[in-house]
Design a protein around this motif. Sequence first.
Motif, PDB file in Angstrom:
ATOM      1  N   ASP A   1       1.083  -0.877  -0.162  1.00 29.30           N
ATOM      2  CA  ASP A   1       0.228  -0.288  -0.128  1.00 29.30           C
ATOM      3  C   ASP A   1       1.034   1.233  -0.053  1.00 29.30           C
ATOM      4  O   ASP A   1       2.299   1.413  -0.151  1.00 29.30           O
ATOM      5  N   ARG A   2       0.176   2.296  -0.490  1.00 26.73           N
ATOM      6  CA  ARG A   2       0.421   3.464   0.022  1.00 26.73           C
ATOM      7  C   ARG A   2       1.840   3.472   0.783  1.00 26.73           C
ATOM      8  O   ARG A   2       2.801   4.939   0.936  1.00 26.73           O
ATOM      9  N   HIS A   3       1.079   3.860   2.022  1.00 29.29           N
ATOM     10  CA  HIS A   3       1.601   3.582   3.281  1.00 29.29           C
ATOM     11  C   HIS A   3       3.516   3.389   3.587  1.00 29.29           C
ATOM     12  O   HIS A   3       3.617   2.971   4.347  1.00 29.29           O
ATOM     13  N   ALA A   4       3.871   1.897   2.575  1.00 31.65           N
ATOM     14  CA  ALA A   4       4.660   1.332   2.515  1.00 31.65           C
ATOM     15  C   ALA A   4       6.432   1.420   2.480  1.00 31.65           C
ATOM     16  O   ALA A   4       5.857   2.589   1.187  1.00 31.65           O
ATOM     17  N   LEU A   5       7.250   1.675   3.086  1.00 34.43           N
ATOM     18  CA  LEU A   5       7.735   2.218   2.976  1.00 34.43           C
ATOM     19  C   LEU A   5       8.259   3.341   3.417  1.00 34.43           C
ATOM     20  O   LEU A   5       8.937   4.515   3.356  1.00 34.43           O
ATOM     21  N   TYR A   6       6.923   4.185   4.338  1.00 35.19           N
ATOM     22  CA  TYR A   6       7.048   5.388   4.413  1.00 35.19           C
ATOM     23  C   TYR A   6       7.250   5.170   6.479  1.00 35.19           C
ATOM     24  O   TYR A   6       7.677   5.798   7.483  1.00 35.19           O
ATOM     25  N   TYR A   7       6.179   5.142   6.502  1.00 29.80           N
ATOM     26  CA  TYR A   7       5.428   4.274   8.302  1.00 29.80           C
ATOM     27  C   TYR A   7       6.490   3.297   8.266  1.00 29.80           C
ATOM     28  O   TYR A   7       6.603   2.924   9.810  1.00 29.80           O
ATOM     29  N   TYR A   8       6.313   1.886   7.019  1.00 28.17           N
ATOM     30  CA  TYR A   8       6.652   0.397   7.745  1.00 28.17           C
ATOM     31  C   TYR A   8       7.534   0.377   6.908  1.00 28.17           C
ATOM     32  O   TYR A   8       7.243   0.587   5.512  1.00 28.17           O
ATOM     33  N   PRO A   9       8.404  -1.204   6.635  1.00 30.89           N
ATOM     34  CA  PRO A   9       8.849  -1.405   5.232  1.00 30.89           C
ATOM     35  C   PRO A   9       7.562  -2.441   4.550  1.00 30.89           C
ATOM     36  O   PRO A   9       6.904  -2.067   5.386  1.00 30.89           O
ATOM     37  N   GLU A  10       7.745  -2.779   3.153  1.00 34.12           N
ATOM     38  CA  GLU A  10       6.896  -3.121   2.360  1.00 34.12           C
ATOM     39  C   GLU A  10       6.259  -4.457   2.724  1.00 34.12           C
ATOM     40  O   GLU A  10       7.352  -5.000   4.654  1.00 34.12           O
ATOM     41  N   THR A  11       5.192  -4.933   3.044  1.00 32.15           N
ATOM     42  CA  THR A  11       4.666  -5.921   4.200  1.00 32.15           C
ATOM     43  C   THR A  11       5.070  -7.477   4.104  1.00 32.15           C
ATOM     44  O   THR A  11       5.327  -7.652   1.979  1.00 32.15           O
ATOM     45  N   THR A  12       5.193  -7.852   4.750  1.00 39.99           N
ATOM     46  CA  THR A  12       6.356  -9.395   4.621  1.00 39.99           C
ATOM     47  C   THR A  12       5.512 -10.753   4.487  1.00 39.99           C
ATOM     48  O   THR A  12       5.250 -11.738   4.956  1.00 39.99           O
ATOM     49  N   SER A  13       4.392 -10.232   5.313  1.00 38.52           N
ATOM     50  CA  SER A  13       2.890 -11.533   5.816  1.00 38.52           C
ATOM     51  C   SER A  13       1.963 -10.945   5.498  1.00 38.52           C
ATOM     52  O   SER A  13       1.435  -9.340   6.407  1.00 38.52           O
ATOM     53  N   ALA A  14       0.019 -11.694   5.544  1.00 39.35           N
ATOM     54  CA  ALA A  14      -0.851 -11.522   5.632  1.00 39.35           C
ATOM     55  C   ALA A  14      -1.667 -12.082   6.159  1.00 39.35           C
ATOM     56  O   ALA A  14      -1.561 -13.190   5.730  1.00 39.35           O
TER      57      ALA A  14
END
Length: 165
Positions: A31-44
Motif C-alpha cells: 500500500d501507499r504507506h509502505a516504506l514511509y511508516y513501515y517496511p514492505e508487507t512481509t505477511s498477511a
Amino acid sequence: MLPIRLTAALLLSLVLAGPAAAQGDDKVKTDRHALYYYPETTSAETYVARARTLDDASREKRIGFVVAHTLGQAQRPYPPRYALYAKGDEAEKLLLIGLYDETFLTLYRARAVLAQMTALARSSDLFRTLAVEDYFTFFDLLKMLGFRQITISDGDTYTHQVTIE
C-alpha cells in the motif's frame, strides 16, 4: 482510564454477528504507506470478525479511539512501547508500529501485545454489558469501529497486515 472505556458509549448499539472467526494466510499486499511508516508487507492474514460494524461508525470515531488510546499511553509513567495511529481517507487502517527494538522484535511479540489489548477490551464495561468478554477480541472491537485493516510492524524488518472482514 482505559481508552476502550472512553469509547464504550459510542459502541452500545452493537449488533452481534454469527460466530465466524477464522484466520488464514492471504497473499501479501503493498500500500501507499509502505516504506514511509513501515517496511514492505512481509505477511498477511484475514480475520473474520464476530462483530458487525456499527451503523454509526465513522472516521471521527476511529480517530477518537486512536486519540483516547494515545492519551492513555501518555498518562503512564513510562514511554509508549508502540505508536498507534489511523490512516486512509476514512481512517479505516490502524497502524501499530513498535518504537523499541525489543517490543515488536518478532511477530510473536507483536501478537502478544495484541493479546494484551484483547484483555483490556474484555475488561471493559462495554464487553461485559454485551456479555461478549469471553468471545470478542481486540480485532472485533476494531471491526465495530469500522477499521478494515491493521498493520503491525517492528518499524525495521517486517510488516504484517490483517484484513478485517
